[in-house]
Design an enzyme around this catalytic site. Structure first.
Site, short mmCIF file in Angstrom:
data_model
loop_
_atom_site.label_atom_id
_atom_site.label_comp_id
_atom_site.label_asym_id
_atom_site.label_seq_id
_atom_site.Cartn_x
_atom_site.Cartn_y
_atom_site.Cartn_z
N SER A 1 0.85 -1.20 0.00
CA SER A 1 0.00 0.00 0.00
C SER A 1 0.88 1.25 0.00
CB SER A 1 -0.87 0.01 1.26
OG SER A 1 -0.02 0.20 2.39
N ASP B 1 -1.53 -1.96 -3.92
CA ASP B 1 -2.84 -1.95 -3.27
C ASP B 1 -3.32 -0.50 -3.11
OD1 ASP B 1 -4.99 -3.09 -1.85
OD2 ASP B 1 -3.96 -2.83 0.09
N ASP C 1 -7.32 3.07 -7.27
CA ASP C 1 -8.50 3.27 -6.42
C ASP C 1 -8.98 4.70 -6.56
OD1 ASP C 1 -10.35 3.67 -4.46
OD2 ASP C 1 -9.07 3.07 -2.79
N HIS D 1 -12.27 -6.70 -0.30
CA HIS D 1 -11.32 -5.96 0.54
C HIS D 1 -11.79 -6.04 2.00
CE1 HIS D 1 -8.70 -3.53 -2.27
NE2 HIS D 1 -9.50 -4.22 -3.09
N GLY D 2 -10.91 -5.61 2.91
CA GLY D 2 -11.30 -5.51 4.32
C GLY D 2 -11.70 -6.84 4.92
N ASN E 1 -8.49 -9.79 0.23
CA ASN E 1 -7.40 -8.97 0.80
C ASN E 1 -7.34 -9.05 2.32
OD1 ASN E 1 -7.15 -8.11 -1.82
ND2 ASN E 1 -7.27 -5.93 -1.35
N THR F 1 -5.03 -6.20 8.14
CA THR F 1 -5.09 -5.96 9.59
C THR F 1 -4.70 -7.19 10.42
OG1 THR F 1 -6.79 -4.32 9.20
CG2 THR F 1 -6.62 -5.16 11.44
P1 13P Z 1 -8.09 -5.49 6.21
O1 13P Z 1 -6.98 -4.63 6.75
O2 13P Z 1 -9.39 -5.19 6.84
O3 13P Z 1 -7.73 -6.94 6.22
O4 13P Z 1 -8.27 -5.09 4.64
C1 13P Z 1 -7.22 -5.37 3.76
C2 13P Z 1 -7.40 -4.69 2.46
O5 13P Z 1 -8.51 -4.54 1.95
C3 13P Z 1 -6.21 -4.22 1.75
O6 13P Z 1 -6.53 -3.58 0.56
ZN ZN Z 2 -8.45 -2.66 0.60
#
Ligand code: 13P
Ligand code: ZN
Length: 274
Positions: A49, A81, A103, A198-199, A220, A223
């Site tokens: 990222s 990313d 993005d 994502h997330g 993805n 965290t």
């Molecule tokens: P998290 O940090 O919630 O796992 O999301 C990762 C992500 O979407 C990276 O683009």
């Molecule tokens: Zn993401």
């Protein structure tokens, strides 16, 4: 070996599994991800990222991933990313990234479409895939905006993205209870373009399984990796009071991150698909 994402996505779509995309910002996380992928004979996307680039430097971090991937016996993709500007996309392509994301979800729809189309053109000149985002995948501070299915076909036609990040209820670094699987199915019916979740750290396992079954082919995770890193470091004194050499401490960190990545690979069904 370092590869592009084309064959990875084709195989994943045919095999009804998803490829894990794991964020790195250093040597240790990169090694842990690759060790997990090699152990389970799984393909893996290693993604970087803007924040990771600010931390480690673009060239440094890209070189680490490229060098580690070179010696791995499974396909590894080096992916940008959430690239938010074309200059960065250009720099990553020059640096040898084998996949990028533009993005534009913070822009108006027309701006998102115009800039994403430009990023796709740049990537395609180097035969590299480009991911786009329609709707907004927020975090605990910013509201997310679900992907509007009525915009999908036009967005794909205008931008020519090779994969699409969809907003279906997950949010970065945020625990959620459920995804909108009906919305995902609706989007899936509109297109065969590989879809990206994502997330995913905050999404319950059962919901991730449902999303993969409904057509998500890249998931993805960031965290969970960063939390594992910090939890291991914080617990070092309690669990391993005799450790003082940073290399021994980092070995524990890598082992714990590898275990998390292995769990995710199995959850996505990409084990044995390397
Ligand atoms: P998290 O940090 O919630 O796992 O999301 C990762 C992500 O979407 C990276 O683009
Ligand atoms: Zn993401």
């Amino acid at each position: 070996m370092l590869t592009t994402s084309k064959q990875l996505f084709e195989k994943a779509q045919k095999g009804h599994y998803a490829v894990g995309a794991f964020n790195t910002s250093d040597l240790e996380i990169t090694r842990a991800i690759i060790a997990a992928a090699v152990k389970l004979n799984a393909p893996a996307i290693i993604q970087i990222s803007e924040k990771a680039i600010a931390y480690a430097g673009l060239e440094n971090l890209a070189d680490i991933v490229k060098n580690e991937a070179k010696h791995a016996k499974v396909p590894i993709v080096l992916h940008l990313d959430h690239g938010r500007n074309l200059k960065l996309v250009h720099e990553c392509l020059e640096e040898g990234f084998t996949s990028v994301m533009f993005d534009g979800s913070n822009l108006t729809l027309p701006e998102n479409e115009i800039l994403t189309a430009k990023a796709v053109e740049m990537a395609h000149r180097k035969k590299i895939f480009c991911e786009g985002e329609l709707g907004t995948i927020g975090n605990s501070k910013n509201e997310s905006d679900f992907t509007d299915p009525s915009l999908v076909k036009d967005y794909l036609k205008k931008t020519k993205v090779d994969s699409l990040a969809v907003s279906i209820g997950s949010r970065h670094a945020t625990k959620i209870k459920a995804l909108n699987i009906d919305l995902l199915k609706k989007i899936r019916k509109l297109t065969n373009t590989p879809l990206v979740l994502h997330g995913a750290s905050g999404v319950p396992d059962e919901e991730v399984r449902k999303a993969v079954a409904a057509g998500i082919c890249k998931v993805n995770i960031d965290t969970d990796i960063r939390h594992t890193f910090s939890e291991t470091i914080h617990g070092i004194n309690k669990k391993y009071a005799d450790l003082s050499d940073p290399r021994d401490i980092m070995a524990k960190v890598m082992a714990d991150i590898q275990a998390v990545v292995e769990e995710k690979i199995k959850l996505f069904g990409s084990d044995g698909k390397g």
